[in-house]
Write a protein that holds these residues in place. Structure first.
Motif, short mmCIF file in Angstrom:
data_model
loop_
_atom_site.label_atom_id
_atom_site.label_comp_id
_atom_site.label_asym_id
_atom_site.label_seq_id
_atom_site.Cartn_x
_atom_site.Cartn_y
_atom_site.Cartn_z
N SER A 102 3.68 5.83 -3.06
CA SER A 102 4.98 6.44 -3.32
C SER A 102 5.34 6.37 -4.80
CB SER A 102 6.06 5.75 -2.48
OG SER A 102 7.31 6.39 -2.63
N TYR A 103 5.07 5.22 -5.42
CA TYR A 103 5.37 5.07 -6.84
C TYR A 103 4.58 6.05 -7.70
CZ TYR A 103 7.87 0.65 -5.98
OH TYR A 103 8.78 -0.29 -5.56
N LYS A 104 3.32 6.27 -7.33
CA LYS A 104 2.50 7.22 -8.09
C LYS A 104 3.09 8.63 -8.01
CE LYS A 104 -1.87 4.68 -7.77
NZ LYS A 104 -3.25 4.66 -7.19
N GLU A 105 3.57 9.00 -6.83
CA GLU A 105 4.18 10.32 -6.67
C GLU A 105 5.48 10.43 -7.46
OE1 GLU A 105 4.57 10.84 -2.48
OE2 GLU A 105 2.40 10.88 -2.12
N SER A 106 6.28 9.36 -7.42
CA SER A 106 7.53 9.36 -8.19
C SER A 106 7.27 9.38 -9.68
CB SER A 106 8.39 8.14 -7.81
OG SER A 106 8.84 8.23 -6.48
N LEU A 107 6.21 8.66 -10.09
CA LEU A 107 5.85 8.63 -11.51
C LEU A 107 5.49 10.03 -12.01
CD1 LEU A 107 5.32 7.06 -14.11
CD2 LEU A 107 3.02 6.51 -13.23
N GLU A 108 4.79 10.80 -11.20
CA GLU A 108 4.45 12.17 -11.59
C GLU A 108 5.72 13.00 -11.83
OE1 GLU A 108 1.94 13.84 -8.62
OE2 GLU A 108 0.24 12.50 -9.02
N LYS A 109 6.72 12.79 -10.98
CA LYS A 109 7.98 13.53 -11.14
C LYS A 109 8.73 13.06 -12.37
CE LYS A 109 8.27 14.23 -6.16
NZ LYS A 109 8.95 13.85 -4.89
N GLN A 116 11.21 -7.12 -0.77
CA GLN A 116 11.77 -5.84 -0.31
C GLN A 116 12.07 -4.92 -1.48
OE1 GLN A 116 15.57 -5.15 -0.48
NE2 GLN A 116 14.82 -3.06 -0.18
N LEU A 117 12.63 -5.46 -2.55
CA LEU A 117 12.89 -4.65 -3.74
C LEU A 117 11.59 -4.10 -4.33
CD1 LEU A 117 15.52 -6.82 -5.68
CD2 LEU A 117 15.93 -4.58 -4.66
N ALA A 118 10.58 -4.94 -4.37
CA ALA A 118 9.33 -4.55 -5.03
C ALA A 118 8.58 -3.45 -4.30
CB ALA A 118 8.43 -5.78 -5.18
N VAL A 119 8.71 -3.39 -2.97
CA VAL A 119 7.94 -2.40 -2.20
C VAL A 119 8.79 -1.21 -1.77
CG1 VAL A 119 6.33 -4.15 -1.37
CG2 VAL A 119 8.34 -3.57 0.03
N SER A 120 10.04 -1.13 -2.23
CA SER A 120 10.92 -0.03 -1.85
C SER A 120 11.08 0.95 -3.01
CB SER A 120 12.30 -0.57 -1.44
OG SER A 120 12.19 -1.41 -0.31
N ASP A 121 10.69 2.19 -2.79
CA ASP A 121 10.73 3.19 -3.86
C ASP A 121 12.09 3.88 -3.89
OD1 ASP A 121 10.34 5.06 -5.79
OD2 ASP A 121 8.66 6.09 -4.80
N ASP A 128 0.82 -1.21 0.00
CA ASP A 128 0.00 0.00 0.00
C ASP A 128 0.86 1.27 0.00
OD1 ASP A 128 -2.36 -1.46 -0.02
OD2 ASP A 128 -2.49 -1.52 2.17
N SER A 129 1.87 1.29 0.85
CA SER A 129 2.73 2.48 0.91
C SER A 129 3.52 2.63 -0.38
CB SER A 129 3.68 2.40 2.11
OG SER A 129 4.63 1.34 1.95
N ALA A 130 3.94 1.50 -0.95
CA ALA A 130 4.71 1.55 -2.20
C ALA A 130 3.88 2.10 -3.34
CB ALA A 130 5.23 0.16 -2.54
N LYS A 131 2.61 1.69 -3.42
CA LYS A 131 1.76 2.15 -4.52
C LYS A 131 1.62 3.67 -4.50
CE LYS A 131 -1.46 -0.53 -5.86
NZ LYS A 131 -2.67 -1.37 -6.02
#
Length: 340
Positions: A159-166, A287-292, A154-157
């Motif tokens: 965070s990834y969306k925010e990083s994707l915007e950047k 761990q890799l999959a959920v770490s942004d 949940d936290s990764a999703k």
């Protein structure tokens, strides 16, 4: 004052105000790192390393001098720390936290360029570090039950969306591809079941990999940067350090035969249980999959922050490999280490 990179005049003043090392002859920035800013200090009394420490949640620089002292007593090559005139190992200057340690000569190998001697010595060194640090009380928790309460699907999703915007804003094509892949991968890794209490936990370096090891011509000179020392599952740090070093992992992937040798060399000095062997791949994959790592890149103010972007792109390639090969890797590990 907003924290920025210290200039040479500020550094010279900080050192002269806090340490008795004689006249400063030269100050050079060390560019290999991707987080804390480090400087090579040549003074009248010798050579030193000054670190302007990145004070993030995972860093515990107050513990580093104690850890290095224990390792030195056990014959493991690490740096020595020096106290300020106030008798403290850590100093402060506006928003900066710093320390001074001995400078150790050596070169840092590029990621996934390790020769055979390095692969052997690195695994042995990690085993010796784990064994030596059994002497001290448990350090702060690293990857464990509480870690995955905060770093999860949940936290990764989010965070990834925010990083994707950047990434879209910056028109970074590879980062866009990687982040879109990671978002869809979360639906698959959410079904991975880890019994976190069954892993073997060790006091450890916390970020042990090829960039934290100084090398001579054909041997390891020292291990550096125990700033993030903590308690990790031993098998996670083992497979992770292997993957950053082996040339066969350069394009994302694990070579079974080389990983097997790495595990065997480690186990000459420190033990793993059957669950460690069976689940090390799954733990690392999850761990890799959920770490942004892209978030770390976008938020970093370090002058060498592009290193973080390269790590993020490479870790995504490794996720792609795990998605296709994790079951086969696990089957072979169990057969090799648990069925004899």
């Amino acid at each position: 004052m907003k924290k920025g990179i210290l200039d040479i005049v500020e550094l010279e003043k900080i050192i002269e105000d806090n340490y008795d090392i004689g006249e400063i002859k030269e100050i050079k920035p060390i560019l290999e790192g991707a987080s804390s800013e480090c400087f090579h200090i040549t003074a009248e009394s010798g050579e030193y390393l000054f670190k302007d420490i990145e004070m993030v949640f995972m860093n515990h620089p107050d513990k580093e001098p104690l850890i290095n002292d224990v390792l030195l007593k056990n014959g493991i090559a690490v740096s020595k720390f020096y106290k300020t005139r106030q008798g403290k190992y850590l100093g402060e200057y506006f928003e900066h936290t710093f320390h001074l340690q001995s400078f150790i000569e050596g070169r840092v190998l590029e990621m996934n360029t390790a020769p055979q001697w390095f692969m052997e010595e690195s695994a042995v060194m990690l085993g010796k570090i784990h064994k030596a640090l059994e002497e001290i009380p448990p350090l702060s928790e690293g990857i464990g039950e509480n870690f995955f309460k905060f770093v999860n699907v949940d936290s990764a999703k989010q965070s990834y969306k925010e990083s994707l915007e950047k990434a879209i804003k910056n028109k970074e094509e590879q980062n866009i591809i990687d982040l879109e892949y990671r978002i869809q991968l979360l639906d698959k890794v959410k079904d991975i079941k880890l019994d976190i209490n069954k892993f073997t936990y060790k006091n450890t370096h916390g970020d042990y990999f090829i960039s934290q090891i100084l090398c001579g011509e054909n041997s390891i000179n020292a291990v550096i940067d125990f700033t993030s020392a903590c308690v990790h599952p031993a098998s996670w740090e083992l497979i992770r350090s292997y993957s950053y070093a082996d040339s066969k992992c350069a394009n994302g992937g694990i070579d079974f035969d080389n990983l097997k040798k790495y595990i065997c060399n480690y186990m000459k000095y420190s033990e793993l249980n059957a669950y460690d062997i069976k689940m090390m791949g799954y733990l690392y994959y999850y761990q890799l999959a959920v770490s942004d790592y892209f978030s770390q890149y976008y938020e970093s103010e370090n002058s060498n922050k592009n290193v973080l972007c390269r790590y993020a792109n490479w870790s995504t390639m490794l996720c792609r490999w795990f998605e296709e090969n994790i079951e086969e890797l696990t089957k072979r590990l169990v057969k090799e280490f648990c069925c004899k």
